[in-house]
Design a protein around this motif. Structure first.
Motif, PDB file in Angstrom:
ATOM      1  N   THR A  36       0.784  -0.899   0.015  1.00 60.73           N
ATOM      2  CA  THR A  36      -0.015  -0.045   0.075  1.00 60.73           C
ATOM      3  C   THR A  36       0.885   1.219   0.013  1.00 60.73           C
ATOM      4  O   THR A  36       2.172   1.169   0.043  1.00 60.73           O
ATOM      5  CB  THR A  36      -1.045   0.108   1.367  1.00 60.73           C
ATOM      6  OG1 THR A  36      -0.150  -0.035   2.435  1.00 60.73           O
ATOM      7  CG2 THR A  36      -1.903  -1.073   1.189  1.00 60.73           C
ATOM      8  N   VAL A 255      -8.758   0.175   1.089  1.00 62.82           N
ATOM      9  CA  VAL A 255      -7.942  -0.767   0.375  1.00 62.82           C
ATOM     10  C   VAL A 255      -7.843  -2.091   0.887  1.00 62.82           C
ATOM     11  O   VAL A 255      -7.437  -3.162   0.357  1.00 62.82           O
ATOM     12  CB  VAL A 255      -6.429  -0.071   0.280  1.00 62.82           C
ATOM     13  CG1 VAL A 255      -5.927   0.028   1.775  1.00 62.82           C
ATOM     14  CG2 VAL A 255      -5.644  -0.609  -0.633  1.00 62.82           C
ATOM     15  N   SER A 281       3.889  -1.295   3.421  1.00 60.26           N
ATOM     16  CA  SER A 281       3.609   0.017   2.768  1.00 60.26           C
ATOM     17  C   SER A 281       4.825   0.735   2.626  1.00 60.26           C
ATOM     18  O   SER A 281       5.942   0.668   3.311  1.00 60.26           O
ATOM     19  CB  SER A 281       2.773   1.000   3.585  1.00 60.26           C
ATOM     20  OG  SER A 281       2.091   2.101   3.040  1.00 60.26           O
TER      21      SER A 281
END
Length: 457
Positions: A36, A255, A281
């Motif tokens: 992400t 998400v 991430s």
């Protein structure tokens, strides 16, 4: 400790950590990398955050190993991803900012090329940002599965997994969100999500470290004043910050729903048996802590990122590990180890593959990690964070209170800067020395040859 001794110890550690690992399911596992953009480590319900619900990320955590002290190589997308896919810190290869292409001589040694040459089917879907938004097809060893677009990305990745992929494979599913918080702060339309208006009473409260500590680095406010596009929050009220936090958590939930589609595909194709699944991430977000949004600053919310590793057959499912990990250069080294690829000469990443295989929270790993920053589109302030097991040392290249020292056991919110207290002078000097060694080893450019960035050196 002299530099020679530092290098000797580093090589011994690399030799130990890069020893062969024994994977029961198959000699070389598939690797599924779910990434992400701009998600802080605490933006998951599996770590006890009651302001958010992430059932699919939680499924990964329940099936795998949660690393509690994972940090990005740089708190900006381009430099962070450059470290992931080249194995170098971004300043070493001339990529300290967004929008800079990877050097030609590194493309053949980039992670996708190494894995492709080792026999992996390498496919990439979603945000690339090294440096173009979408990955060019076949240029970096990956086939482009899907462009930079969260809409349809999960479906494309799921279809790949459903269609009997070549084994072993290396699949990257790179989502943009919760990065849409940048557009939300600028009151722009969100590219990949919709956030319904919420009553203020339904918005999360403010964090305990909402205020800036009195001895925070003043250069942070200076940088904020120079870049209104990135930081349109100077006049935010407490209520504005609550709405910001609500939008941010809803974007993470959005998400998470997309990630769930990929987890479902892993489930129905029984890929748990022979796959390593990595979730992380590229960097975090201020989320209102210290009145900060976005990235670049070295606050914990910005540099501490989620990292979950699911091993074949869900080995050590539900475990938590406290060891220090850099999710850039260490990710590169780890994927190479799982893929049976020799780490190219000159790289310093420390693989966490053997650590994950051990599942041992007491296992010796690396003594410290470093994150570097160059503020985006502002006054070009540079900074470094050196994290040891207990303390976090921060150094900016200019300004008042440019040194920060925090006790991560007692003050994870970074509200008491110990660098201004004489009784912590010895601890401060130890961390200065470690950063000095790191800077020398990685050839960090100084202000002038006769003036070192670190006080006392």
């Amino acid at each position: 400790m002299k530099i020679e001794r530092y290098l000797t110890n580093k090589m011994l550690l690399l030799t130990s950590i890069f020893a062969p690992i024994n994977l029961a399911a198959q000699e070389r596992p598939n690797i599924i990398y779910i990434l992400t953009d701009q998600q802080t480590a605490t933006a998951m319900s599996c770590v006890g955050n009651t302001d958010i619900h992430t059932p699919n990320i939680d499924r990964l955590a329940q099936s795998g190993i949660l690393f509690k002290n994972a940090y990005c190589a740089a708190p900006l997308s381009g430099p962070s991803r450059a470290a992931m896919f080249t194995g170098h810190f971004s300043h070493e290869i001339g990529m300290p900012s967004n929008g800079i292409p990877m050097p030609e001589d590194l493309r053949g040694l980039s992670l996708g090329m190494l894995m492709k040459n080792a026999g992996y089917d390498c496919v990439y879907g979603g945000k690339w940002h090294v440096h173009t938004p979408s990955i060019p097809n076949q240029t970096f060893g990956f086939r482009k599965l899907y462009e930079h677009n969260d809409s349809g990305l999960a479906e494309a990745c799921s279809a790949y997994l459903d269609n009997n992929p070549h084994f072993p494979f290396f699949l990257v599913a790179s989502f943009d969100n919760p990065h849409n918080i940048c557009e939300f702060a600028r009151q722009q339309n969100l590219p990949f999500a919709e956030i319904p208006m919420a009553d203020l009473a339904d918005c999360p409260g403010l964090p305990l470290n909402y205020e800036r500590n009195p001895y925070d680095a003043d250069v942070i406010c200076y940088e904020k004043s120079l870049n209104y596009s990135a930081y349109p929050t100077s006049h935010y009220t407490a209520d504005d910050w609550r709405r910001y936090r609500n939008a941010y958590f809803r974007l993470v939930e959005h998400v998470d729903m997309e990630i769930g589609k990929i987890v479902d595909a892993i489930d129905r194709n029984n890929l748990w048996e022979n796959s390593v699944i990595i979730f992380t991430s590229d960097h975090g977000d201020g989320v209102g802590a210290h009145h900060w949004n976005q990235k670049s600053a070295l606050y914990e919310e910005v540099v501490n990122v989620p990292l979950i590793i699911v091993l074949p057959d869900k080995k050590h499912a539900g475990a938590e590990l406290p060891q220090l990990v850099n999710n850039g250069v260490d990710f590169f080294a780890s994927v190479c180890q799982w893929g049976g690829v020799d780490l190219p000469d000159g790289l310093c990443g420390v693989s966490y593959a053997s650590l994950a295989e051990s599942g041992d929270p007491g296992r010796t790993h690396q003594a410290y990690i470093v994150t570097e920053t160059l503020f985006d589109k502002g006054g070009n302030t540079r900074g470094w964070m050196l994290r040891t097991q207990r303390y976090k040392y921060i150094l900016y290249d200019k300004g008042r209170y440019r040194e920060q020292l925090f006790d991560m056991c007692r003050d994870r919110g970074e509200m008491r800067n110990l660098a201004v207290e004489h009784k912590y002078q010895e601890t401060l000097n130890k961390h200065r020395k470690l950063l000095y060694e790191w800077m020398n080893y990685h050839h960090v450019k100084q202000i002038r040859t006769e003036v070192h960035l670190i006080p006392g050196f």
